[in-house]
Write an enzyme that holds these catalytic residues in place. Structure first.
Site, PDB file in Angstrom:
ATOM      1  CG  HIS A  43       2.163 -54.802  55.018  1.00 36.95           C
ATOM      2  ND1 HIS A  43       3.421 -54.626  55.545  1.00 36.95           N
ATOM      3  CD2 HIS A  43       1.462 -53.685  55.342  1.00 36.95           C
ATOM      4  CE1 HIS A  43       3.471 -53.459  56.180  1.00 36.95           C
ATOM      5  NE2 HIS A  43       2.297 -52.861  56.068  1.00 36.95           N
ATOM      6  CB  THR A  44       0.538 -58.377  48.947  1.00 37.78           C
ATOM      7  OG1 THR A  44       0.455 -57.087  48.342  1.00 37.78           O
ATOM      8  CG2 THR A  44      -0.762 -58.687  49.662  1.00 37.78           C
ATOM      9  CB  ALA A 140       2.338 -38.849  54.493  1.00 39.48           C
ATOM     10  CG  LEU A 142       1.315 -40.394  50.582  1.00 44.23           C
ATOM     11  CD1 LEU A 142       0.922 -38.929  50.372  1.00 44.23           C
ATOM     12  CD2 LEU A 142       0.274 -41.305  49.938  1.00 44.23           C
ATOM     13  CB  SER A 145      11.989 -43.283  52.212  1.00 47.03           C
ATOM     14  OG  SER A 145      11.442 -42.765  53.372  1.00 47.03           O
ATOM     15  CD  GLU A 177      13.522 -47.167  50.408  1.00 45.87           C
ATOM     16  OE1 GLU A 177      13.189 -46.965  49.237  1.00 45.87           O
ATOM     17  OE2 GLU A 177      12.790 -46.944  51.389  1.00 45.87           O
ATOM     18  CG  ASP A 188       6.921 -48.295  48.373  1.00 50.93           C
ATOM     19  OD1 ASP A 188       5.789 -48.779  48.211  1.00 50.93           O
ATOM     20  OD2 ASP A 188       7.451 -48.178  49.488  1.00 50.93           O
ATOM     21  CE1 TYR A 242       6.783 -52.493  55.226  1.00 53.56           C
ATOM     22  CE2 TYR A 242       8.766 -53.833  55.371  1.00 53.56           C
ATOM     23  CZ  TYR A 242       7.714 -53.319  54.640  1.00 53.56           C
ATOM     24  OH  TYR A 242       7.589 -53.650  53.313  1.00 53.56           O
TER      25      TYR A 242
HETATM   26  C1  GLA Z   1       6.064 -49.863  52.557  1.00 54.91           C
HETATM   27  C2  GLA Z   1       7.086 -50.729  51.826  1.00 54.91           C
HETATM   28  C3  GLA Z   1       6.414 -51.447  50.646  1.00 54.91           C
HETATM   29  C4  GLA Z   1       5.172 -52.183  51.088  1.00 54.91           C
HETATM   30  C5  GLA Z   1       4.264 -51.283  51.913  1.00 54.91           C
HETATM   31  C6  GLA Z   1       3.096 -52.021  52.511  1.00 54.91           C
HETATM   32  O1  GLA Z   1       5.646 -48.836  51.734  1.00 54.91           O
HETATM   33  O2  GLA Z   1       8.147 -49.958  51.365  1.00 54.91           O
HETATM   34  O3  GLA Z   1       7.331 -52.305  50.031  1.00 54.91           O
HETATM   35  O4  GLA Z   1       5.525 -53.347  51.793  1.00 54.91           O
HETATM   36  O5  GLA Z   1       4.969 -50.655  52.968  1.00 54.91           O
HETATM   37  O6  GLA Z   1       2.244 -52.484  51.524  1.00 54.91           O
END
Ligand code: GLA
Length: 436
Positions: A43-44, A140, A142, A145, A177, A188, A242
């Site tokens: 979450h950074t 999960a 990972l 999406s 996205e 991601d 989120y």
């Molecule tokens: C999801 C979001 C990412 C990130 C993580 C948390 O995967 O798609 O951008 O914020 O959560 O680190």
């Protein structure tokens, strides 16, 4: 991989025959996009901070045949995902919320906006292949999406001969996205596109003034393996949790701006002592209260005005996590694996206590793993509220650790967890072409 070898594999043989049943004989081009596991830096990314993900050896594959009429028709080897079609355009209507096609629509709209003015858009007939055991496990944590978004974007970019620099492509995929309603960061998509075998990607999520991103790679230590344990608790980003955290961080920035003029993201206060920041942030406040103070949180879907935000603790997590990621890079580069393990522990505690994104099953799994010899550190990975735990494990102990995690977690929860060793893989792109 050579074409013959690839198409001889059962996964691809079945997929090709499925494709031909749907669309008839002819050429097929194959693309893939891997999921990711985040080693540290949770979450950074949407706070312009640091992350250190790894592209995993589970992916989303698309078999495609181009269409000159700009139409995209897509089916899935898994029958629960209904086939769909749409015409490429810079403004593609969305399907109802939760429909899997929205990830593809978002990616397609982005590519159409980029190439649409220059020449006629090329669509495709396609088949998505992401079933277990090779597909990215869904829900999960990972990034299944984002892997689908990236796979669709890579397919369309290739067919339309659009070759942006990878960092720009990743940033655009991330924004694409947002089409589904989340406000996720860039991690991601960067991991999926820029992943390298055997290495973790150290990404600074703040673009430079020229819009480019700085990336470095850190080699994972030999003699250790990354273990992924799926709690079996489905996590979903398309929900309140989120976006509430995104809101809490934006609220923190707005409040800190009263003292630190001009800041735009929590990253901007990374070098200020926490003791100076803490009194400026409320422990908890309602969105309505922030609005009354004239604070604009920007465009965040599904954020009710009575939502309560833990601004102080949430910001503390981001502030401390950025520091841990930088420490982790130093630890990896300096070969100090024990230190890396300690940082994973600390990151988990912060995600649980300050960011509030763990759940009982994840705590159980982390506890089970940490009790085992050879485990240097285990932590929740991804957005949270279920999903997976990542652990750094001595290679000699890995078999025993996998077995223990499976049996102990099953005994405690009744859930059979998927526990596997992850081999860091290469990034998304063209895989092979089959000419018939
Ligand atoms: C999801 C979001 C990412 C990130 C993580 C948390 O995967 O798609 O951008 O914020 O959560 O680190």
């Amino acid at each position: 991989m050579k074409e013959t070898t690839l198409f001889e594999q059962p996964r691809y043989q079945t997929a090709v025959s499925h494709f031909q049943t749907l669309y008839g004989p002819g050429d097929i081009t194959v693309f893939r996009a891997p999921g990711r596991v985040n080693l540290i830096g949770e979450h950074t990314d949407y706070n312009h901070g640091y992350v250190m993900p790894v592209a995993i050896d589970r992916d989303v594959v698309i078999l495609a045949r181009s269409r000159a009429d700009g139409v995209v028709r897509l089916a899935n080897v898994e029958p629960e995902f209904a086939p769909f079609s749409f015409a490429l355009s810079p403004n593609i209507p969305s399907a109802p919320p939760g429909d899997w096609s929205n990830y593809v629509r978002g990616a397609a709209q982005m590519v159409a906006q980029q190439v649409g003015e220059k020449r006629p858009l090329i669509g495709f007939d396609g088949l998505v292949v992401a079933a277990p055991p090779f597909g990215v496990p869904r829900g999960a944590g990972l990034s299944s999406s984002s892997a689908l978004t990236v796979a669709a974007a890579v397919t369309l970019a290739h067919l339309n001969e659009w070759q942006p620099p990878l960092d720009q492509f990743a940033a655009r995929c991330s924004r694409a996205e947002w089409y589904v309603g989340t406000r996720g960061g860039v991690m991601d998509h960067f991991a999926s596109l820029l992943g390298r075998p055997g290495q973790a990607l150290f990404l600074d999520c703040r673009p430079g003034e020229n819009g480019r991103y700085a990336t470095q790679y850190a080699t994972l230590p030999s003699g250790y393996q990354l273990l992924i344990a799926n709690s079996g608790v489905k996590h979903r980003n398309v929900g309140g949790g989120y976006n509430y955290r995104v809101a809490a961080c934006r609220a923190g920035v707005a409040l800190l701006r009263r003292r630190f003029a001009g800041i735009t993201h929590l990253r901007d206060v990374e070098n200020v002592d926490w003791g100076e920041l803490e009194p400026l942030l409320p422990e908890e406040t309602a969105v309505s209260n922030l609005i009354q103070q004239g604070i604009d949180l920007g465009d965040i879907p599904n954020l009710p005005t009575d939502a309560r935000l833990r601004v102080r603790a949430n910001c503390r997590h981001v502030w401390s996590e950025n520091w841990r990621v930088r420490q982790a890079v130093d630890a990896l580069n300096g070969g100090d694996i024990a230190r890396l393990g300690q940082l994973l522990h600390a990151a988990h505690a912060s995600a649980r206590d300050d960011y509030d994104i763990s759940c009982p099953e994840i705590e159980m799994l982390v506890g089970i793993l940490n009790s085992q010899p050879g485990v240097l550190g285990a932590r929740l990975t991804g957005a949270g509220w279920g999903g997976c735990v990542v652990a750094l494990v001595e290679a000699g102990e890995i078999t025993a650790v996998v077995h223990h995690a499976q049996t102990a977690y099953h005994a405690a929860t009744g859930i059979d967890p998927d526990v596997f060793v992850c081999t860091p893989s290469g990034g998304a792109g063209f895989v092979a072409a089959l000419e018939r």
